[in-house]
Write a protein that holds these residues in place. Sequence first.
Motif, PDB file in Angstrom:
ATOM      1  N   GLN A   1       0.830  -1.204   0.000  1.00 43.01           N
ATOM      2  CA  GLN A   1       0.000   0.000   0.000  1.00 43.01           C
ATOM      3  C   GLN A   1       0.868   1.258   0.000  1.00 43.01           C
ATOM      4  N   THR A   2       1.771   1.348   0.971  1.00 39.32           N
ATOM      5  CA  THR A   2       2.602   2.549   1.066  1.00 39.32           C
ATOM      6  C   THR A   2       3.523   2.681  -0.142  1.00 39.32           C
ATOM      7  N   GLY A   3       3.926   1.546  -0.699  1.00 42.12           N
ATOM      8  CA  GLY A   3       4.787   1.577  -1.875  1.00 42.12           C
ATOM      9  C   GLY A   3       4.133   2.223  -3.080  1.00 42.12           C
TER      10      GLY A   3
ATOM     11  N   THR B   1       9.512  13.482  -1.643  1.00 36.31           N
ATOM     12  CA  THR B   1       9.540  13.779  -3.078  1.00 36.31           C
ATOM     13  C   THR B   1       8.394  14.700  -3.474  1.00 36.31           C
ATOM     14  N   TYR B   2       7.213  14.460  -2.926  1.00 40.19           N
ATOM     15  CA  TYR B   2       6.071  15.315  -3.267  1.00 40.19           C
ATOM     16  C   TYR B   2       6.340  16.755  -2.846  1.00 40.19           C
TER      17      TYR B   2
ATOM     18  N   PHE C   1       9.372   3.447   5.219  1.00 36.19           N
ATOM     19  CA  PHE C   1      10.332   3.988   4.264  1.00 36.19           C
ATOM     20  C   PHE C   1       9.640   4.543   3.021  1.00 36.19           C
ATOM     21  N   TYR C   2       8.711   3.764   2.437  1.00 32.09           N
ATOM     22  CA  TYR C   2       8.053   4.179   1.203  1.00 32.09           C
ATOM     23  C   TYR C   2       7.270   5.476   1.399  1.00 32.09           C
TER      24      TYR C   2
ATOM     25  N   TYR D   1       4.752   5.883  -2.886  1.00 35.04           N
ATOM     26  CA  TYR D   1       6.145   6.119  -3.264  1.00 35.04           C
ATOM     27  C   TYR D   1       6.279   6.121  -4.783  1.00 35.04           C
ATOM     28  N   ALA D   2       5.688   5.121  -5.425  1.00 36.13           N
ATOM     29  CA  ALA D   2       5.759   5.019  -6.881  1.00 36.13           C
ATOM     30  C   ALA D   2       5.059   6.202  -7.550  1.00 36.13           C
TER      31      ALA D   2
END
Length: 497
Positions: free
Chosen positions: A332-334, A377-378, A369-370, A337-338
């Motif tokens: 989910q959290t990944g 990044t956002y 981490f993700y 991140y993607a």
Amino acid sequence: MRRYDKKNISRIALALAVGMLLSGCAGNVPFGGREQKGQGNMVLAAETLGLEPDFSYERKAEKPNVQVDRFGYLPKSTKTAVFQGEELPKKFQVKKKDSGECVYEGEIRQVEETGDVLTGYGSFTEIEEEGSYYIECSKIGCSCYFDIGKGVYLGKARELGEIIEEAQQAGRTGEPENEEESRKTAEVCETLGYLLIAYEMYPELILQIWDSDSAGSEEDAGGDKFFRMLRRETDWLLSMQDERTGGIYRDASALSAKESGELSEGEVDEEATAAFAGTMAKYSYLYQQYDLDYANICLKAAAKAWRYLNGMQSAPGQGGQDGAGTEVYGAQTGRFYAASELYRASNEILYHNYILQNQEFMMSLEDDFYLLMAKATYLSTKWKVDHVLCGQMIEGLMREAGRIAAAAKGGPFLVESEKTDVILWDMTVVALANYAIMNHEYVTVVENHVHYLMGRNREAEILMEGTGGGDAAKMLLLLSVVETERVIIEESGAEAE
């Protein structure tokens, strides 16, 4: 005059002879005093009275009661030693390693009691002259040697860089004995993620490590050598992508099974796919200035992985599942991140829409981490963003960093937790918070945790010895924060002069 008869003299002589055999010749008697075949001589049996003597005189190394960072301190940084013992003196001295000359005398303050042990603190921040030193005081003795200098962490940083490269090489060429030891795709992505965020936010130390021997070389200038080192890993990650679906195999054993035609269902993993998409998009964004063609290959692979995730049609809260049927949190959290990395790298609205449509769910999740990388990044993208969402991200980051900083002050070694993995995670949070809002207090907190890991701890041990590539990358992020602060302070001082 006292007279001795011959019988007494004979008895005394016999006793002395026996004593000499039992003492002067003891070194020649094997354990137990048995006759040794083939030696031609009988040796006198040593009387042991049924006891087994212990001839081991090896002493366990004693830890010092004055704890310091065994690598050292930067000239203009805060320098604190920790003193522990049943009784503490009031003063301490800092002495030069070679001559023993005292260069500073300070007071031990803030003495606290924990059980039978007293803990005190002594500051020697005033010492800025580069050199090797140790601390000495009455009652509890001396510290280990330590250095003060601009490059105290550079040697350790280069050592960590070597560990990372060795781990990469071993992972690509080694044959695991079982599936559990097989190289995990998500773990490789996490290590790359830490290295990339360190380069992006705090590049000074990273460039010193990987570009140290390329001064004057246009080919290696500005980080190209660093990215080419990482490219060996991104090449491996590209090989982990299923050509047909775009999904990513969870580990190297799955890739081997594919190549041998024995691949089973479930070897393509949602978390690995999300981690791949985020990491490859991040690499593409940062690497495009050096090799645009390869950067585009990485970005297209990341987009293909996203399409695989999108095709799974998992709603928020219903991500990938493990063998037990429970939700895999990283799947989910990944995705966030993607989506965040792909949006910044491509400016395609579909990735931003995913974040906006699921922002309430995203902000309700506990950071891993993700999710932490997604938010960082956002916040740093140059494209259109939701400013309310950005405000919520920054507020949450500052709140958690503030909590960690406050809790660390109460620890006997100026850290909240004494577990290495917890320290590395907490300092990742503080490092990203410091980048969002430059704060000297955050840097001091990071530096205190570096000191803990480097010897200012209960056992006076360097806790990062024998670390793996993943932890080495996390530690490099922390050292990069401190190195960046050093450069800022030195440049400010030069301008003031």
